[in-house]
Design a protein around this motif. Structure first.
Motif, mmCIF file in Angstrom:
data_model
loop_
_atom_site.group_PDB
_atom_site.id
_atom_site.type_symbol
_atom_site.label_atom_id
_atom_site.label_comp_id
_atom_site.label_asym_id
_atom_site.label_seq_id
_atom_site.Cartn_x
_atom_site.Cartn_y
_atom_site.Cartn_z
ATOM 1 N N UNK A 62 0.840 -1.196 0.000
ATOM 2 C CA UNK A 62 0.000 0.000 0.000
ATOM 3 C C UNK A 62 0.875 1.245 0.000
ATOM 4 N N UNK A 63 0.622 2.114 -0.954
ATOM 5 C CA UNK A 63 1.371 3.376 -1.005
ATOM 6 C C UNK A 63 0.418 4.541 -1.234
ATOM 7 N N UNK A 64 0.835 5.670 -0.730
ATOM 8 C CA UNK A 64 0.063 6.896 -0.897
ATOM 9 C C UNK A 64 0.671 7.941 0.011
ATOM 10 N N UNK A 65 0.051 9.107 0.097
ATOM 11 C CA UNK A 65 0.620 10.183 0.924
ATOM 12 C C UNK A 65 0.914 9.710 2.353
ATOM 13 N N UNK A 66 2.202 9.668 2.707
ATOM 14 C CA UNK A 66 2.619 9.320 4.065
ATOM 15 C C UNK A 66 2.600 7.843 4.396
ATOM 16 N N UNK A 67 2.250 7.006 3.444
ATOM 17 C CA UNK A 67 2.123 5.574 3.725
ATOM 18 C C UNK A 67 2.887 4.749 2.692
ATOM 19 N N UNK A 68 3.679 3.811 3.172
ATOM 20 C CA UNK A 68 4.344 2.844 2.305
ATOM 21 C C UNK A 68 4.542 1.580 3.132
ATOM 22 N N UNK A 69 3.571 0.694 3.040
ATOM 23 C CA UNK A 69 3.587 -0.522 3.860
ATOM 24 C C UNK A 69 3.405 -1.725 2.948
ATOM 25 N N UNK A 70 4.111 -2.803 3.278
ATOM 26 C CA UNK A 70 3.929 -3.993 2.469
ATOM 27 C C UNK A 70 4.191 -5.255 3.277
ATOM 28 N N UNK A 71 3.638 -6.336 2.803
ATOM 29 C CA UNK A 71 3.936 -7.640 3.381
ATOM 30 C C UNK A 71 4.987 -8.304 2.494
ATOM 31 N N UNK A 72 5.549 -9.392 2.990
ATOM 32 C CA UNK A 72 6.594 -10.054 2.213
ATOM 33 C C UNK A 72 5.961 -10.957 1.163
ATOM 34 N N UNK A 73 6.655 -11.096 0.053
ATOM 35 C CA UNK A 73 6.137 -11.919 -1.039
ATOM 36 C C UNK A 73 6.123 -13.418 -0.681
ATOM 37 N N UNK A 74 7.244 -13.999 -0.228
ATOM 38 C CA UNK A 74 7.241 -15.459 -0.039
ATOM 39 C C UNK A 74 6.429 -15.942 1.154
ATOM 40 N N UNK A 75 6.073 -15.063 2.062
ATOM 41 C CA UNK A 75 5.379 -15.517 3.269
ATOM 42 C C UNK A 75 3.877 -15.306 3.164
ATOM 43 N N UNK A 76 3.142 -16.281 3.699
ATOM 44 C CA UNK A 76 1.716 -16.068 3.936
ATOM 45 C C UNK A 76 1.624 -15.467 5.326
ATOM 46 N N UNK A 77 1.146 -14.255 5.414
ATOM 47 C CA UNK A 77 1.173 -13.574 6.708
ATOM 48 C C UNK A 77 -0.103 -12.796 6.952
ATOM 49 N N UNK A 78 -0.260 -12.418 8.194
ATOM 50 C CA UNK A 78 -1.287 -11.453 8.555
ATOM 51 C C UNK A 78 -0.551 -10.257 9.132
ATOM 52 N N UNK A 79 -1.004 -9.084 8.785
ATOM 53 C CA UNK A 79 -0.354 -7.878 9.293
ATOM 54 C C UNK A 79 -1.420 -6.878 9.690
ATOM 55 N N UNK A 80 -1.094 -6.073 10.665
ATOM 56 C CA UNK A 80 -1.987 -4.988 11.061
ATOM 57 C C UNK A 80 -1.193 -3.696 11.017
ATOM 58 N N UNK A 81 -1.655 -2.794 10.203
ATOM 59 C CA UNK A 81 -0.977 -1.504 10.070
ATOM 60 C C UNK A 81 -1.880 -0.414 10.621
ATOM 61 N N UNK A 82 -1.287 0.454 11.449
ATOM 62 C CA UNK A 82 -2.008 1.648 11.888
ATOM 63 C C UNK A 82 -1.497 2.788 11.029
ATOM 64 N N UNK A 83 -2.361 3.359 10.258
ATOM 65 C CA UNK A 83 -1.928 4.388 9.324
ATOM 66 C C UNK A 83 -2.821 5.618 9.420
#
Ligand SMILES: [Cu+2]
Length: 117
Positions: free
Chosen positions: A71-92
């Motif tokens: 996810x990218x946009x004003x003030x935000x650039x967050x990503x999960x890793x490609x090889x991993x199946x993961x869950x992530x929680x981002x506070x943005x």
């Protein structure tokens, strides 16, 4: 003295209330990617196209081991890793503008966008 005690209590409650309130007023967006060639971002089950600026919790469910959610946009650039199946929680904090989310390895077909007003 009793009045002062009450005043202090009131301040404490207000402070505690505002931090608790911030938590409950943060809206939650859900991002999913994979296991097929799909990527999406929803709010309450509906695809996100436009949201209001503010703080958000973004819960990512990355179900692909060849995909990621970026996810990218004003003030935000967050990503999960490609090889991993993961869950992530981002506070943005989303600001006015256009945000894009893609799966980096397949950015031409796995992508989406939304507007923050
Ligand atoms: Cu992909």
């Amino acid at each position: 003295m009793k009045l002062l005690g009450l005043a202090i209590l009131a301040v404490c409650l207000a402070a505690c209330g505002s931090s608790g309130g911030a938590k409950t007023t943060s809206k939650t967006l859900s991002g999913t990617v994979g296991p097929g060639f799909t990527i999406g971002l929803t709010e309450g089950g509906k695809k996100v196209t436009t949201v209001k600026a503010g703080s958000y919790v973004i819960e990512i469910d990355d179900k692909g081991d060849i995909h990621n959610f970026h996810l990218t946009g004003p003030g935000v650039d967050e990503k999960t890793s490609v090889p991993a199946k993961t869950a992530a929680t981002w506070k943005v904090t989303l600001a006015q503008g256009t945000y894009n989310y893609v799966c980096d390895p397949h950015s031409t077909l796995m992508k989406g966008t939304f507007t923050v007003t």
